[in-house]
Design a protein around this motif. Structure first.
Motif, PDB file in Angstrom:
ATOM      1  N   PHE A  30       0.835  -1.209   0.000  1.00  0.00           N
ATOM      2  CA  PHE A  30       0.000   0.000   0.000  1.00  0.00           C
ATOM      3  C   PHE A  30       0.862   1.247   0.000  1.00  0.00           C
ATOM      4  CE2 PHE A  30      -2.042   3.452   2.302  1.00  0.00           C
ATOM      5  CZ  PHE A  30      -3.316   3.514   1.747  1.00  0.00           C
ATOM      6  N   ASP A  31       1.842   1.305   0.905  1.00  0.00           N
ATOM      7  CA  ASP A  31       2.686   2.490   1.012  1.00  0.00           C
ATOM      8  C   ASP A  31       3.513   2.701  -0.244  1.00  0.00           C
ATOM      9  OD1 ASP A  31       1.778   3.237   3.519  1.00  0.00           O
ATOM     10  OD2 ASP A  31       3.355   2.158   4.596  1.00  0.00           O
ATOM     11  N   GLU A  32       4.025   1.610  -0.819  1.00  0.00           N
ATOM     12  CA  GLU A  32       4.808   1.726  -2.044  1.00  0.00           C
ATOM     13  C   GLU A  32       3.953   2.239  -3.196  1.00  0.00           C
ATOM     14  OE1 GLU A  32       8.064  -1.865  -1.180  1.00  0.00           O
ATOM     15  OE2 GLU A  32       6.358  -2.210  -2.521  1.00  0.00           O
ATOM     16  N   LEU A  40       1.967  11.363  -9.409  1.00  0.00           N
ATOM     17  CA  LEU A  40       1.132  11.800 -10.525  1.00  0.00           C
ATOM     18  C   LEU A  40       0.296  13.030 -10.172  1.00  0.00           C
ATOM     19  CD1 LEU A  40      -0.211   8.402 -11.934  1.00  0.00           C
ATOM     20  CD2 LEU A  40       1.885   9.617 -12.510  1.00  0.00           C
ATOM     21  N   GLY A  41       0.183  13.340  -8.893  1.00  0.00           N
ATOM     22  CA  GLY A  41      -0.563  14.518  -8.474  1.00  0.00           C
ATOM     23  C   GLY A  41      -2.068  14.384  -8.565  1.00  0.00           C
ATOM     24  N   PRO A  42      -2.655  13.314  -8.013  1.00  0.00           N
ATOM     25  CA  PRO A  42      -4.117  13.194  -8.037  1.00  0.00           C
ATOM     26  C   PRO A  42      -4.771  14.286  -7.192  1.00  0.00           C
ATOM     27  CG  PRO A  42      -3.193  11.605  -6.503  1.00  0.00           C
ATOM     28  CD  PRO A  42      -2.024  12.223  -7.235  1.00  0.00           C
ATOM     29  N   GLN A  43      -6.035  14.568  -7.495  1.00  0.00           N
ATOM     30  CA  GLN A  43      -6.757  15.559  -6.694  1.00  0.00           C
ATOM     31  C   GLN A  43      -7.195  14.996  -5.342  1.00  0.00           C
ATOM     32  OE1 GLN A  43      -7.259  15.744 -10.283  1.00  0.00           O
ATOM     33  NE2 GLN A  43      -5.788  17.372  -9.908  1.00  0.00           N
ATOM     34  N   PHE A  44      -7.465  13.680  -5.283  1.00  0.00           N
ATOM     35  CA  PHE A  44      -7.782  13.035  -4.009  1.00  0.00           C
ATOM     36  C   PHE A  44      -7.669  11.539  -4.179  1.00  0.00           C
ATOM     37  CE2 PHE A  44     -11.913  13.306  -6.159  1.00  0.00           C
ATOM     38  CZ  PHE A  44     -12.511  12.080  -5.908  1.00  0.00           C
ATOM     39  N   ARG A  60      -9.693   3.596   8.779  1.00  0.00           N
ATOM     40  CA  ARG A  60      -9.571   4.846   9.547  1.00  0.00           C
ATOM     41  C   ARG A  60      -8.109   5.271   9.679  1.00  0.00           C
ATOM     42  NH1 ARG A  60     -10.559   3.427  15.279  1.00  0.00           N
ATOM     43  NH2 ARG A  60      -8.363   2.838  15.013  1.00  0.00           N
ATOM     44  N   ASP A  61      -7.254   4.334  10.067  1.00  0.00           N
ATOM     45  CA  ASP A  61      -5.862   4.682  10.342  1.00  0.00           C
ATOM     46  C   ASP A  61      -5.114   5.119   9.084  1.00  0.00           C
ATOM     47  OD1 ASP A  61      -6.390   4.037  12.956  1.00  0.00           O
ATOM     48  OD2 ASP A  61      -5.357   2.095  12.903  1.00  0.00           O
ATOM     49  N   VAL A  62      -5.301   4.394   7.963  1.00  0.00           N
ATOM     50  CA  VAL A  62      -4.556   4.769   6.760  1.00  0.00           C
ATOM     51  C   VAL A  62      -5.100   6.064   6.154  1.00  0.00           C
ATOM     52  CG1 VAL A  62      -3.802   2.423   6.261  1.00  0.00           C
ATOM     53  CG2 VAL A  62      -5.905   3.278   5.211  1.00  0.00           C
ATOM     54  N   VAL A  63      -6.420   6.285   6.251  1.00  0.00           N
ATOM     55  CA  VAL A  63      -6.987   7.538   5.732  1.00  0.00           C
ATOM     56  C   VAL A  63      -6.413   8.725   6.486  1.00  0.00           C
ATOM     57  CG1 VAL A  63      -9.095   8.942   5.745  1.00  0.00           C
ATOM     58  CG2 VAL A  63      -9.128   6.657   4.745  1.00  0.00           C
ATOM     59  N   ILE A  64      -6.396   8.647   7.797  1.00  0.00           N
ATOM     60  CA  ILE A  64      -5.895   9.772   8.596  1.00  0.00           C
ATOM     61  C   ILE A  64      -4.411   9.998   8.334  1.00  0.00           C
ATOM     62  CG2 ILE A  64      -5.425  10.543  10.960  1.00  0.00           C
ATOM     63  CD1 ILE A  64      -8.112   9.190  11.743  1.00  0.00           C
ATOM     64  N   ARG A  65      -3.654   8.916   8.221  1.00  0.00           N
ATOM     65  CA  ARG A  65      -2.211   9.049   7.966  1.00  0.00           C
ATOM     66  C   ARG A  65      -1.942   9.659   6.590  1.00  0.00           C
ATOM     67  NH1 ARG A  65       1.651   5.549   5.805  1.00  0.00           N
ATOM     68  NH2 ARG A  65       0.285   3.727   5.914  1.00  0.00           N
ATOM     69  N   VAL A  66      -2.602   9.124   5.555  1.00  0.00           N
ATOM     70  CA  VAL A  66      -2.385   9.644   4.196  1.00  0.00           C
ATOM     71  C   VAL A  66      -2.812  11.106   4.110  1.00  0.00           C
ATOM     72  CG1 VAL A  66      -3.118   9.452   1.784  1.00  0.00           C
ATOM     73  CG2 VAL A  66      -2.519   7.394   3.076  1.00  0.00           C
ATOM     74  N   ARG A  70       0.142  13.643   2.806  1.00  0.00           N
ATOM     75  CA  ARG A  70       0.118  14.028   1.391  1.00  0.00           C
ATOM     76  C   ARG A  70      -0.495  15.409   1.194  1.00  0.00           C
ATOM     77  NH1 ARG A  70       3.794  10.637  -0.808  1.00  0.00           N
ATOM     78  NH2 ARG A  70       3.521   8.556   0.107  1.00  0.00           N
ATOM     79  N   ASP A  71      -0.276  15.958   0.001  1.00  0.00           N
ATOM     80  CA  ASP A  71      -0.841  17.268  -0.304  1.00  0.00           C
ATOM     81  C   ASP A  71      -2.170  17.160  -1.028  1.00  0.00           C
ATOM     82  OD1 ASP A  71       0.036  16.337  -2.721  1.00  0.00           O
ATOM     83  OD2 ASP A  71       1.347  18.045  -3.167  1.00  0.00           O
TER      84      ASP A  71
END
Length: 292
Positions: A30-32, A40-44, A60-66, A70-71
């Protein structure tokens, strides 16, 4: 961070969907993949939610971390079937307090064995109401271009979808194989006075058995011409992946021609196919050779 309704109002979006990792090894993948596709600069991006909340904590945990790392914003999928109101309120409050601004509100599927799911809610509209009560979220819902597999009639399905969209800010569709189905759904909704943005979901499949199984579950009819192409690559892993890219690129090109407000690509936690589809369609930046 950014609200997805604002992003859609600003122009066409490109976004990616990730399943939540269920093992330590899957978390590494997942992280890789996230690191690769973030270039690629996705919007979300969005992260799915297991049946009856089986990946609740992981999602929940991965959503909050990402979302923090990320920008671009990360949006959790959230289903209500099988959950109590208290459980859902606690989770949505957690998202709000962590700075999450977007939620995809879904009813969810009942248990596959036909048993009762339990919980306090049945419909996505009930979940939307709860989310609105807890915080100022941008709320998305699901749409099925060919009709929800549990809807009795297409007219009923359109009526239910219009009612959901009246409460929500946007929709993301289930994958489909005929772009005409998406166009027809949007036109029918427009005739009902519903003009909320509906982002098509596009899946670059990697398995013949998998695409047939998922299409059957989701009520996504596979055209005879695609069935013949699947038959020709069945048993050849790389040829199947290449066909998945080809078909997703064909569907995506037709959707872009139709003027879609965005495109949501299923990653299945693999970057190669998504990179190739983006390159074929001229989407995003740096959609060059895949790294996996």
């Amino acid at each position: 961070m950014a609200r997805i309704d604002d992003l859609l109002a600003s122009g066409r979006t490109v976004s990616f969907e990730f399943p939540p990792p269920k093992t330590p090894e899957a978390l590494v993948t997942f992280d890789e993949t996230m690191e690769d596709l973030a270039q690629l600069g996705p919007q979300f991006i969005s992260v799915t939610y297991g049946a009856l909340g089986t990946t609740r904590d992981t999602t929940r945990d991965v959503v909050i971390r990402v979302d923090k790392e990320r920008d671009f914003p990360a949006m959790p999928h959230l289903t209500c079937v099988g959950h109590t109101r208290a459980e859902l309120e606690e989770l949505v409050t957690h998202y709000r307090d962590a700075g999450i601004e977007n939620i995809l509100a879904l009813a969810g599927d009942p248990p596959a064995d036909g048993s009762e799911a339990g919980g306090d809610f049945t419909y996505a509209t009930e979940l939307i109401e709860l989310v609105r009560e807890v915080g100022d979220f941008s709320v998305g819902v699901a749409a099925f271009p060919e009709m929800h597999p549990r809807s009795p009639h297409r007219d009923d399905d359109l009526r239910f979808l219009a009612a959901k969209l009246a409460q929500a800010d946007f929709a993301i569709t289930q994958f489909f194989w005929d772009p005409a189905d998406y166009v027809s759904m949007v036109e029918d909704l427009s005739a009902r006075g519903c003009d909320k943005p509906i982002v098509p979901g596009v899946m670059p499949f990697t398995s013949v058995a998998g695409v047939r199984r998922m299409s059957g579950m989701n009520g996504s009819a596979i055209p005879a011409s695609l069935e013949a192409r699947l038959d020709r690559v069945d048993g050849d892993k790389e040829a199947t992946r290449a066909l998945g890219v080809e078909v997703a690129s064909e569907v995506g090109a037709a959707l872009l021609e139709a003027g879609v407000p965005g495109m949501h690509l299923y990653t299945m936690n693999r970057a190669a196919s998504v990179r190739q589809v983006c390159a074929n369609l001229g989407l995003l930046r740096d959609a060059g050779p895949p790294s996996d």
